[in-house]
Motif scaffolding. Structure first.
Motif, PDB file in Angstrom:
ATOM      1  N   ARG A 181       0.844  -1.202   0.000  1.00 51.15           N
ATOM      2  CA  ARG A 181       0.000   0.000   0.000  1.00 51.15           C
ATOM      3  C   ARG A 181       0.882   1.257   0.000  1.00 51.15           C
ATOM      4  N   PHE A 182       1.953   1.221   0.796  1.00 46.33           N
ATOM      5  CA  PHE A 182       2.850   2.373   0.901  1.00 46.33           C
ATOM      6  C   PHE A 182       3.530   2.656  -0.438  1.00 46.33           C
ATOM      7  N   LEU A 183       4.049   1.604  -1.064  1.00 39.46           N
ATOM      8  CA  LEU A 183       4.776   1.802  -2.321  1.00 39.46           C
ATOM      9  C   LEU A 183       3.844   2.295  -3.424  1.00 39.46           C
ATOM     10  N   LYS A 184       2.603   1.897  -3.336  1.00 36.83           N
ATOM     11  CA  LYS A 184       1.620   2.303  -4.339  1.00 36.83           C
ATOM     12  C   LYS A 184       1.416   3.824  -4.335  1.00 36.83           C
ATOM     13  N   THR A 185       1.550   4.431  -3.170  1.00 39.79           N
ATOM     14  CA  THR A 185       1.327   5.879  -3.100  1.00 39.79           C
ATOM     15  C   THR A 185       2.395   6.640  -3.881  1.00 39.79           C
ATOM     16  N   PHE A 186       3.480   5.964  -4.225  1.00 39.95           N
ATOM     17  CA  PHE A 186       4.538   6.671  -4.964  1.00 39.95           C
ATOM     18  C   PHE A 186       4.368   6.550  -6.469  1.00 39.95           C
ATOM     19  N   THR A 187       3.448   5.678  -6.908  1.00 42.65           N
ATOM     20  CA  THR A 187       3.183   5.608  -8.348  1.00 42.65           C
ATOM     21  C   THR A 187       1.879   6.328  -8.619  1.00 42.65           C
ATOM     22  N   TYR A 188       1.942   7.204  -9.577  1.00 50.07           N
ATOM     23  CA  TYR A 188       0.776   8.027  -9.881  1.00 50.07           C
ATOM     24  C   TYR A 188      -0.116   7.308 -10.867  1.00 50.07           C
TER      25      TYR A 188
END
Lengths: 247, 225
Positions: free
Chosen positions: A238-245
């Motif tokens: 979930r955390f890493l997903k916030t860095f991909t737009y």
């Protein structure tokens, strides 16, 4: 396994009733680059601050080469000489030139020879591409330049480990690169480091090991290739997903 | 130009200058004591102890709220009345201006320390500096740089306020001026303007260089250097 520089054993840190670090154990070996990532307020910066005794801790131990790091203890002055720390805010001393910023602690704290220290300081400035700024004052430098000087100021003490606390977070995007290049260069030369960052691409490039923290505990850790491509825990995903737009 | 000659009659100019010397003497001694006591007070005021903080705050506010003239009367007349001790006008003046100056100075020192960002302390410690080294090499130099313009401003305020001491019988420059004017009231009715102009000029000569220095230093700091 090569020798441990830092050992953290079941570290607990409270702010009031709030457990910011809730039992973390972790060791960093010589030459290793450990990157700490995680959402804001997960305790990663606090963890770094506990490592050189800037914060009192409520439980567990931190040792540097087997020597305990104790907040408020006299031994800290010795310990801190072996731990280089660079902060997010530009923390150069505004009343001293770049050169004097770098030379202050080796001369005053380590009582080293002035000529030797100056030669070393100029060499470090050259290495980070700032030899022409030796006599400038911090206010005449850009944010990126200041951070590079701050790195030199820590390096000149010959620390056994460098702690970098979000050193690019306050920089304009075009300056982030120049600072990260310096860190990457340090990593290549075998400097032991613990790095807190929000620059994921950089984390992947520089880290030997990535540690993902959330809620004051280590949620996941592993090699960067593994962690960034194939995170195991749902929280890390979930955390890493916030860095991909994505739209 | 009628009346200007009064300034140069007899030893009038000399009298004015010796009055000015009284002004300067009271100011310098008070400023000197204020610097020393104010720095100590300022250091105490940064204490985290709530009782210490409150006591300092009360002291500062009382000194600020009461006009300096009232303080002069309280010390000059009050002390004699209460203790029978006969303080001279000049001594009373120095006491009052030191009480006032130290309070204001303490507040300036406190402010100068609090204005230094926390990470200046933290990065000093991280570099292995001892607490003493941190204060000597990092904190004091920065605090003093911030303080100098404010201290100069306070000094000029103190110098100008010393004019009040004529009211407890100290013959400083303004009082001398008044005496000269009164003595020549009938022969030279216009002397007043010239005497006051001369006094104005004397104050200006002392305070203006100080103000200029303060402005230059402020500018230098805003340049960051």
């Amino acid at each position: 396994m090569s020798e441990h520089i830092i050992d953290i054993n079941n570290l607990v840190k409270h702010f009031g009733d709030n457990a910011v670090i809730d039992g973390i154990s972790l060791s960093v070996s010589k030459g290793e680059v450990v990157v700490l990532i995680g959402p804001s307020g997960c305790g990663k910066s606090t963890l770094l601050r506990c490592l050189n005794g800037l914060e009192p801790i409520q439980g567990g131990t931190v040792t540097l080469h087997g020597e305990p790091v104790i907040h408020g203890d006299k031994s800290l002055y010795k310990v801190r000489q072996k731990i280089g720390m660079v902060f997010q805010s530009y923390d150069l001393f505004p009343h001293l030139t770049v050169l004097k910023n770098i030379m202050l602690s080796p001369i005053k704290v380590q009582k080293r020879d002035k000529a030797e220290v100056e030669a070393k300081a100029r060499e470090l400035l050259e290495r980070v591409g700032l030899s022409d700024k030796a006599d400038s004052y911090p206010s005449e430098l850009s944010g990126g330049q200041k951070q590079r000087v701050a790195i030199c100021r820590s390096l000149i003490m010959d620390p056994e480990i460098m702690l970098l606390d979000e050193i690019t977070a306050a920089l304009d995007p075009e300056m982030v690169h120049e600072v990260l290049n310096v860190v990457l260069d340090l990593a290549k030369n075998g400097t032991t480091m613990m790095i807190v960052t929000h620059e994921m691409a950089f984390a992947e490039a520089v880290a030997d090991r990535v540690i993902f923290m959330d809620g004051g505990v280590i949620v996941e850790e592993g090699a960067p290739s593994e962690f960034f491509r194939n995170p195991k825990t749902e929280r890390a995903q979930r955390f890493l997903k916030t860095f991909t737009y994505t739209k | 130009m009628q009346g200007i000659e009064v300034l140069f009659m007899g030893n009038n100019m000399l009298r004015l200058l010796s009055g000015l010397w009284v002004t300067i003497r009271i100011s310098l001694i008070s400023i000197g004591f204020s610097l020393i006591l104010g720095t100590l007070l300022g250091a105490v005021m940064t204490s985290k102890n709530p009782v210490v903080k409150a006591v300092c705050r009360v002291y500062l506010e009382i000194v600020r709220i009461m006009p300096q003239l009232v303080w002069l009367f309280v010390v000059f007349f009050g002390v004699t009345k209460l203790t029978g001790l006969n303080l001279g006008g000049e001594t009373s003046a120095v006491i009052v201006f030191t009480i006032w100056g130290a309070a204001e100075m303490g507040d300036l020192v406190r402010g100068a320390f609090l204005a230094i960002p926390r990470h200046q302390f933290e990065s000093s410690l991280s570099l292995g500096l001892s607490k003493t080294q941190m204060y000597v090499f990092i904190i004091f130099p920065q605090a003093i740089r911030g303080l100098i313009p404010n201290v100069i401003n306070l000094s000029t305020r103190m110098i100008k306020t010393t004019a009040l001491v004529s009211l407890i019988g100290v013959t400083e420059v303004l009082k001398v001026g008044k005496q000269i004017i009164d003595a020549n009231r009938f022969e030279y009715p216009n002397a007043a303007i010239w005497v006051y102009a001369a006094i104005f000029f004397m104050y200006f000569l002392i305070c203006f260089p100080l103000s200029m220095a303060s402005r230059a230093l402020t500018k230098k700091q805003q340049g960051g250097e």
